[in-house]
Design a protein around this motif. Sequence first.
Motif, PDB file in Angstrom:
ATOM      1  N   PHE A  41       0.892  -1.287  -0.114  1.00 39.37           N
ATOM      2  CA  PHE A  41      -0.096  -0.012  -0.183  1.00 39.37           C
ATOM      3  C   PHE A  41       0.750   1.410  -0.219  1.00 39.37           C
ATOM      4  CE2 PHE A  41      -1.757   3.186   2.636  1.00 39.37           C
ATOM      5  CZ  PHE A  41      -2.742   3.985   1.702  1.00 39.37           C
ATOM      6  N   LEU A  42       1.697   1.345   0.944  1.00 35.12           N
ATOM      7  CA  LEU A  42       2.587   2.568   0.797  1.00 35.12           C
ATOM      8  C   LEU A  42       3.412   2.879  -0.314  1.00 35.12           C
ATOM      9  CD1 LEU A  42       4.128   2.253   4.684  1.00 35.12           C
ATOM     10  CD2 LEU A  42       2.331   3.880   3.664  1.00 35.12           C
ATOM     11  N   ASP A  43       3.924   1.852  -0.828  1.00 33.27           N
ATOM     12  CA  ASP A  43       4.776   1.932  -2.049  1.00 33.27           C
ATOM     13  C   ASP A  43       4.083   2.452  -3.198  1.00 33.27           C
ATOM     14  OD1 ASP A  43       7.143   0.789  -0.814  1.00 33.27           O
ATOM     15  OD2 ASP A  43       6.960  -1.165  -1.852  1.00 33.27           O
ATOM     16  N   PRO A  53      12.405   9.989  -8.959  1.00 33.05           N
ATOM     17  CA  PRO A  53      13.674  10.040  -8.599  1.00 33.05           C
ATOM     18  C   PRO A  53      14.239  10.468  -7.560  1.00 33.05           C
ATOM     19  CG  PRO A  53      13.275  11.593 -10.381  1.00 33.05           C
ATOM     20  CD  PRO A  53      11.782  11.024 -10.016  1.00 33.05           C
ATOM     21  N   ASP A  54      15.221   9.745  -6.893  1.00 37.21           N
ATOM     22  CA  ASP A  54      15.747   9.947  -5.549  1.00 37.21           C
ATOM     23  C   ASP A  54      17.184   9.312  -5.414  1.00 37.21           C
ATOM     24  OD1 ASP A  54      15.798  10.898  -2.810  1.00 37.21           O
ATOM     25  OD2 ASP A  54      13.959   9.644  -2.324  1.00 37.21           O
ATOM     26  N   SER A  55      17.784  10.030  -4.527  1.00 49.71           N
ATOM     27  CA  SER A  55      19.241   9.419  -4.190  1.00 49.71           C
ATOM     28  C   SER A  55      19.202   8.381  -3.289  1.00 49.71           C
ATOM     29  CB  SER A  55      20.226  10.553  -3.943  1.00 49.71           C
ATOM     30  OG  SER A  55      19.420  11.409  -2.618  1.00 49.71           O
ATOM     31  N   SER A  56      18.113   7.964  -2.721  1.00 53.34           N
ATOM     32  CA  SER A  56      18.021   7.056  -1.666  1.00 53.34           C
ATOM     33  C   SER A  56      17.332   5.967  -2.209  1.00 53.34           C
ATOM     34  CB  SER A  56      17.427   7.565  -0.307  1.00 53.34           C
ATOM     35  OG  SER A  56      16.096   7.844  -0.748  1.00 53.34           O
ATOM     36  N   TRP A  57      17.464   4.745  -1.340  1.00 50.09           N
ATOM     37  CA  TRP A  57      16.420   3.626  -1.720  1.00 50.09           C
ATOM     38  C   TRP A  57      15.231   3.445  -0.971  1.00 50.09           C
ATOM     39  CZ3 TRP A  57      18.262   0.425  -5.369  1.00 50.09           C
ATOM     40  CH2 TRP A  57      19.719   0.746  -5.951  1.00 50.09           C
ATOM     41  N   ASN A  58      14.201   3.889  -1.729  1.00 51.67           N
ATOM     42  CA  ASN A  58      12.787   3.920  -1.143  1.00 51.67           C
ATOM     43  C   ASN A  58      12.143   2.614  -0.760  1.00 51.67           C
ATOM     44  OD1 ASN A  58      12.740   6.816  -0.834  1.00 51.67           O
ATOM     45  ND2 ASN A  58      12.733   6.980  -2.962  1.00 51.67           N
ATOM     46  N   GLY A  59      11.396   2.468   0.084  1.00 53.61           N
ATOM     47  CA  GLY A  59      10.304   1.074   0.477  1.00 53.61           C
ATOM     48  C   GLY A  59      11.037   0.381   1.419  1.00 53.61           C
TER      49      GLY A  59
END
Length: 86
Positions: free
Chosen positions: A10-12, A21-27
């Motif tokens: 759900f959050l993803d 686009p992001d410089s971090s690993w999301n999720g």
Amino acid sequence: MVVRDSLVAFLDKYLEIDSIPDSSWNGLQIEGSSRVRKIMCAVDSGMETFTAGMESGADFIIVHHGLFWKKAHPRITGFAKERIDI
């Protein structure tokens, strides 16, 4: 009670983590309990956050600044290991 994998899915989707686009690993970064009864939110994934999560009985912590960044080596040692050992 919520099943962790359903909450993560759900959050993803809600946060559209694959489209930004992001410089971090999301999720999800560290898999915890498969059953979530208590969620905690914080800005950073520092020792204080994980200690507070443990002391409050949180099963799931949502943070703005996660543990892993795309340019950082994913090795879990030292300070990074201490945070997940709590």
